[in-house]
Write a protein that holds these residues in place. Structure first.
Motif, PDB file in Angstrom:
ATOM      1  N   LEU A   1       0.654  -1.288   0.263  1.00  0.00           N
ATOM      2  CA  LEU A   1       0.290   0.088   0.070  1.00  0.00           C
ATOM      3  C   LEU A   1       0.867   1.660  -0.112  1.00  0.00           C
ATOM      4  CD1 LEU A   1      -2.761   1.208   0.115  1.00  0.00           C
ATOM      5  CD2 LEU A   1      -2.617   1.203   2.338  1.00  0.00           C
ATOM      6  N   ALA A   2       1.685   1.127   0.817  1.00  0.00           N
ATOM      7  CA  ALA A   2       3.087   2.428   1.012  1.00  0.00           C
ATOM      8  C   ALA A   2       3.916   3.338  -0.481  1.00  0.00           C
ATOM      9  CB  ALA A   2       3.545   2.054   1.893  1.00  0.00           C
ATOM     10  N   LEU A   3       4.051   1.063  -1.241  1.00  0.00           N
ATOM     11  CA  LEU A   3       4.250   1.663  -2.104  1.00  0.00           C
ATOM     12  C   LEU A   3       3.890   1.806  -3.625  1.00  0.00           C
ATOM     13  CD1 LEU A   3       6.415  -1.766  -2.712  1.00  0.00           C
ATOM     14  CD2 LEU A   3       7.693   0.271  -2.224  1.00  0.00           C
ATOM     15  N   ALA A   4       2.515   1.776  -3.217  1.00  0.00           N
ATOM     16  CA  ALA A   4       1.201   2.225  -4.239  1.00  0.00           C
ATOM     17  C   ALA A   4       0.913   3.737  -3.906  1.00  0.00           C
ATOM     18  CB  ALA A   4       0.143   1.379  -4.050  1.00  0.00           C
ATOM     19  N   ILE A   5       1.792   4.525  -2.770  1.00  0.00           N
ATOM     20  CA  ILE A   5       0.998   5.676  -2.605  1.00  0.00           C
ATOM     21  C   ILE A   5       2.430   6.184  -3.184  1.00  0.00           C
ATOM     22  CG2 ILE A   5       1.152   7.695  -1.131  1.00  0.00           C
ATOM     23  CD1 ILE A   5      -0.801   5.323   0.597  1.00  0.00           C
ATOM     24  N   GLY A   6       3.473   5.748  -2.508  1.00  0.00           N
ATOM     25  CA  GLY A   6       4.468   6.874  -3.113  1.00  0.00           C
ATOM     26  C   GLY A   6       5.102   6.397  -4.262  1.00  0.00           C
ATOM     27  N   GLY A   7       5.230   5.060  -5.113  1.00  0.00           N
ATOM     28  CA  GLY A   7       5.488   5.062  -6.100  1.00  0.00           C
ATOM     29  C   GLY A   7       4.439   6.078  -7.593  1.00  0.00           C
TER      30      GLY A   7
END
Length: 147
Positions: free
Chosen positions: A48-54
């Motif tokens: 989830l964090a990677l999706a937001i940040g990416g």
């Protein structure tokens, strides 16, 4: 309208899954010792964090291109807070640092425009509906490990 599909399949001899879209892949697993997890890949919260940040990294580049700003570097850190049982994401903090080739570039405007147009964070904020349904018919193929 645009649609995107990712596929996830069990990795034999593990309880992890391999996810992919086109030529890009990621390993998904629980932390070591949690529900059979071996820590072989990202857990759901990290994804989830990677999706937001990416997505935000890409949005910064899209907006910079539209504004005629040449970016030299981008750094994005995402912290997602989880609470409750079951754990639910209750908030995400995104810290952004960008450097442009032109010291006079309006980086505050760049970040604000990226935030306003960010697909993932805006979708989450609006409460994107998620439907889960069983697959009817034969089970999806399982990944084969080559030895």
């Amino acid at each position: 309208m645009t649609t995107m599909t990712v596929r996830l399949r069990s990795v034999p001899e593990t309880q992890a899954c391999l996810g992919w879209a086109g030529a890009h892949s990621v390993v998904v697993d629980r932390p070591a010792g949690k529900a059979g997890g071996q820590g072989l890949g990202f857990n759901g919260g990290q994804l989830l964090a990677l999706a937001i940040g990416g997505c935000f990294c890409n949005d910064l580049h899209y907006v910079a291109h539209a504004m005629g700003i040449e970016l030299v570097s981008v750094a994005v850190d995402v912290t997602v807070k989880f609470e409750g049982e079951p754990l639910l994401a209750t908030g995400a903090d995104v810290r952004v640092s960008v450097e442009a080739a032109d010291a006079k570039a309006d980086l505050d405007a760049l970040i604000a425009r990226a935030q306003a147009t960010s697909t993932v964070s805006n979708s989450i904020a609006r409460g994107v509906p998620v439907r889960v349904s069983p697959v009817s018919g034969p089970a999806p193929e399982i990944l084969a490990l080559s030895r």
